[in-house]
Design a protein around this motif. Structure first.
Motif, PDB file in Angstrom:
ATOM      1  N   LEU A 157       0.839  -1.210   0.000  1.00  0.00           N
ATOM      2  CA  LEU A 157       0.000   0.000   0.000  1.00  0.00           C
ATOM      3  C   LEU A 157       0.872   1.258   0.000  1.00  0.00           C
ATOM      4  O   LEU A 157       0.576   2.234  -0.700  1.00  0.00           O
ATOM      5  CB  LEU A 157      -0.926   0.003   1.215  1.00  0.00           C
ATOM      6  CG  LEU A 157      -2.128  -0.947   1.165  1.00  0.00           C
ATOM      7  CD1 LEU A 157      -2.815  -0.996   2.528  1.00  0.00           C
ATOM      8  CD2 LEU A 157      -3.121  -0.501   0.094  1.00  0.00           C
ATOM      9  N   LEU A 158       1.944   1.224   0.773  1.00  0.00           N
ATOM     10  CA  LEU A 158       2.840   2.382   0.826  1.00  0.00           C
ATOM     11  C   LEU A 158       3.547   2.600  -0.509  1.00  0.00           C
ATOM     12  O   LEU A 158       3.715   3.743  -0.948  1.00  0.00           O
ATOM     13  CB  LEU A 158       3.864   2.207   1.945  1.00  0.00           C
ATOM     14  CG  LEU A 158       3.323   2.310   3.378  1.00  0.00           C
ATOM     15  CD1 LEU A 158       4.411   1.975   4.385  1.00  0.00           C
ATOM     16  CD2 LEU A 158       2.744   3.688   3.653  1.00  0.00           C
ATOM     17  N   LEU A 159       3.963   1.519  -1.152  1.00  0.00           N
ATOM     18  CA  LEU A 159       4.587   1.648  -2.467  1.00  0.00           C
ATOM     19  C   LEU A 159       3.608   2.241  -3.476  1.00  0.00           C
ATOM     20  O   LEU A 159       3.968   3.106  -4.282  1.00  0.00           O
ATOM     21  CB  LEU A 159       5.070   0.280  -2.962  1.00  0.00           C
ATOM     22  CG  LEU A 159       6.287  -0.338  -2.280  1.00  0.00           C
ATOM     23  CD1 LEU A 159       6.633  -1.672  -2.941  1.00  0.00           C
ATOM     24  CD2 LEU A 159       7.486   0.595  -2.331  1.00  0.00           C
ATOM     25  N   THR A 160       2.357   1.790  -3.427  1.00  0.00           N
ATOM     26  CA  THR A 160       1.344   2.312  -4.345  1.00  0.00           C
ATOM     27  C   THR A 160       1.071   3.781  -4.081  1.00  0.00           C
ATOM     28  O   THR A 160       0.964   4.589  -5.019  1.00  0.00           O
ATOM     29  CB  THR A 160       0.040   1.500  -4.217  1.00  0.00           C
ATOM     30  OG1 THR A 160       0.314   0.114  -4.419  1.00  0.00           O
ATOM     31  CG2 THR A 160      -0.984   1.956  -5.243  1.00  0.00           C
ATOM     32  N   ALA A 161       0.949   4.149  -2.804  1.00  0.00           N
ATOM     33  CA  ALA A 161       0.717   5.556  -2.454  1.00  0.00           C
ATOM     34  C   ALA A 161       1.868   6.423  -2.935  1.00  0.00           C
ATOM     35  O   ALA A 161       1.661   7.536  -3.447  1.00  0.00           O
ATOM     36  CB  ALA A 161       0.544   5.690  -0.935  1.00  0.00           C
ATOM     37  N   ARG A 162       3.083   5.921  -2.779  1.00  0.00           N
ATOM     38  CA  ARG A 162       4.248   6.680  -3.241  1.00  0.00           C
ATOM     39  C   ARG A 162       4.170   6.924  -4.747  1.00  0.00           C
ATOM     40  O   ARG A 162       4.478   8.014  -5.232  1.00  0.00           O
ATOM     41  CB  ARG A 162       5.519   5.906  -2.890  1.00  0.00           C
ATOM     42  CG  ARG A 162       6.805   6.470  -3.526  1.00  0.00           C
ATOM     43  CD  ARG A 162       7.209   7.796  -2.903  1.00  0.00           C
ATOM     44  NE  ARG A 162       8.257   8.454  -3.648  1.00  0.00           N
ATOM     45  CZ  ARG A 162       9.566   8.272  -3.463  1.00  0.00           C
ATOM     46  NH1 ARG A 162       9.979   7.400  -2.569  1.00  0.00           N
ATOM     47  NH2 ARG A 162      10.436   8.945  -4.164  1.00  0.00           N
ATOM     48  N   MET A 163       3.762   5.913  -5.507  1.00  0.00           N
ATOM     49  CA  MET A 163       3.709   6.048  -6.959  1.00  0.00           C
ATOM     50  C   MET A 163       2.624   7.021  -7.402  1.00  0.00           C
ATOM     51  O   MET A 163       2.838   7.830  -8.301  1.00  0.00           O
ATOM     52  CB  MET A 163       3.528   4.668  -7.598  1.00  0.00           C
ATOM     53  CG  MET A 163       4.768   3.795  -7.506  1.00  0.00           C
ATOM     54  SD  MET A 163       4.675   2.253  -8.457  1.00  0.00           S
ATOM     55  CE  MET A 163       3.578   1.296  -7.441  1.00  0.00           C
ATOM     56  N   VAL A 164       1.458   6.960  -6.756  1.00  0.00           N
ATOM     57  CA  VAL A 164       0.377   7.899  -7.102  1.00  0.00           C
ATOM     58  C   VAL A 164       0.814   9.324  -6.799  1.00  0.00           C
ATOM     59  O   VAL A 164       0.610  10.251  -7.590  1.00  0.00           O
ATOM     60  CB  VAL A 164      -0.907   7.547  -6.326  1.00  0.00           C
ATOM     61  CG1 VAL A 164      -1.981   8.612  -6.553  1.00  0.00           C
ATOM     62  CG2 VAL A 164      -1.433   6.179  -6.751  1.00  0.00           C
TER      63      VAL A 164
END
Length: 411
Positions: A15-22
């Motif tokens: 989830l943190l990786l996805t949030a970082r990418m967005v």
């Protein structure tokens, strides 16, 4: 990035990786167009520099707040609040071009103009990430993926920075053509907030000495010494970096060679791809020669290239120097982040990450305004020379102070 392949990472980590990418996707186009947009609505170079500096002051305040209180109030709550403020700031830029209102937006939101992650999200995520790894040997790799995913996303976002030019060719006015990008920034903030809502309680700090004590007070004397020295050096590096943030480099290409926005966006997208791959290379080098050596021995050549960029006589030469520099210049990022959380205890990570990142944000908030003055009164390319020389000084300082302070796996 295929998150399903990261079986050594927990759901929270994904989830943190996805949030970082967005988040990075939205930072990509905004870092390119913001200074140009402000120029289009009538602000001079000094006023543009002030707004860019204020966006960095925001990072200082919110990073400090997280350092003191995130472990006490809850990391998840703070992350969600910051994401909502990100959307509010984008909304202000969308609806008005009033200078005072834009200053307020820069103060309350997380408008990122550096071309890399510097905001309040970084410190908290940096402290949380080691807890999401199932195998400690994967810590360096996780920080490489964290930065690589963000950089790829930012490169994709950069491609959108050509949208205003395309809309102008379709009949939109200059100012209105930038508005869809601010709307996209609002949406990105809301998506990030939603992702944070799904984080579990496992991201919160464990083994707290005193839950009523702010996290910064729980640093041991040894950790305080390490963090203090790192903070001083990082502040120098970040002050130097403020002279060459992505918005200023974009402005330099636009002014020096008359490069169109669509071409500038492509340049930075390619640079982002090169940077992203360099993170994985940095991890492999660090496994062989150590984190500190990797930070220093890749950073010095990058800064020499930055100085040479100032004297590039033609666009092709400038382009080659810029891309070569970007292949090397960010290899210290995942290694630096991994090093900080490795040389302190788990319950000290939020404070350590927060303090060191705050030191970076404070000084980086100053230099864009100085860069505006330097450009206007001295030489368009002078910030590159100043930034490069200061960064080399930082590299030498890191090496001579920390070459013998090693993380556990290197001892």
């Amino acid at each position: 990035m295929n998150l399903s392949l990261l079986d050594w990472l927990t759901k929270d980590g994904k989830l943190l990786l996805t949030a970082r990418m967005v988040r990075a996707f939205s930072y990509g186009f905004l870092s390119i167009v913001l200074a140009i947009y402000l120029k289009q609505i009538g602000f001079d170079d000094i006023l543009i520099g002030v707004i860019l500096s204020v966006t960095l002051l925001n990072s200082v305040f919110f990073t400090l707040f997280a350092s003191f209180y995130a472990d006490r109030f809850g990391r998840k709550k703070i992350l969600v609040i910051y994401a909502v403020l990100m959307s509010i700031a984008g909304a202000i830029f969308l609806v008005t071009d009033n200078y005072i209102a834009l200053i307020i937006a820069a103060l309350i939101g997380t408008i990122n103009v550096t071309g890399s992650e510097t905001g309040a999200f970084l410190s908290l995520e940096q402290a949380i990430l080691p807890q999401t790894v199932k195998k400690i040997q994967k810590r360096n790799t996780l920080f490489a993926f964290y930065n690589m995913g963000g950089t790829f996303a930012m490169s994709t976002g950069i491609l959108l920075s050509g949208v205003p030019q395309l809309l102008q060719e379709s009949g939109w006015s200059q100012i209105e053509s930038f508005k869809p990008l601010f709307a996209a920034y609002i949406i990105a903030g809301l998506i990030v907030a939603l992702l944070y809502i799904f984080l579990s309680k496992d991201i919160e700090v464990k083994n707290r000495i005193n839950p009523k004590m702010s996290s910064i007070k729980q640093l041991s004397p040894k950790s305080r010494s390490i963090v203090a020295k790192l903070s001083g050096l990082f502040s120098l590096d970040s002050f130097a970096g403020g002279f060459v943030i992505q918005s200023i480099i974009s402005f330099w290409f636009f002014t020096r060679f008359g490069i169109e926005l669509t071409t500038i966006s492509l340049i930075f997208a390619v640079a982002g791809v090169l940077t992203a791959f360099s993170y994985i290379l940095a991890t492999r080098i660090a496994d062989k020669i150590g984190l500190i050596n990797t930070m220093v021995f890749t950073h010095i050549p990058a800064n020499i290239l930055l100085i040479l960029l100032a004297f590039a006589p033609t666009f092709p030469i400038a382009l080659g120097l810029h891309l070569a520099r970007m292949t090397l210049s960010q290899m210290d990022v995942p290694t630096r982040q991994s090093y900080i959380v490795a040389v302190v205890d788990e319950n000290e990570r939020t404070a350590a990450a927060g303090i060191t990142n705050t030191s970076r944000n404070v000084t980086q908030a100053i230099s864009p305004s100085i860069a505006g003055l330097v450009i206007q009164s001295l030489w368009l390319s002078a910030p590159f020379v100043i930034g490069g020389l200061l960064k080399i000084t930082y590299d030498l300082g890191v090496y001579f102070n920390f070459r013998k302070v090693k993380p556990p796996e290197e001892k």
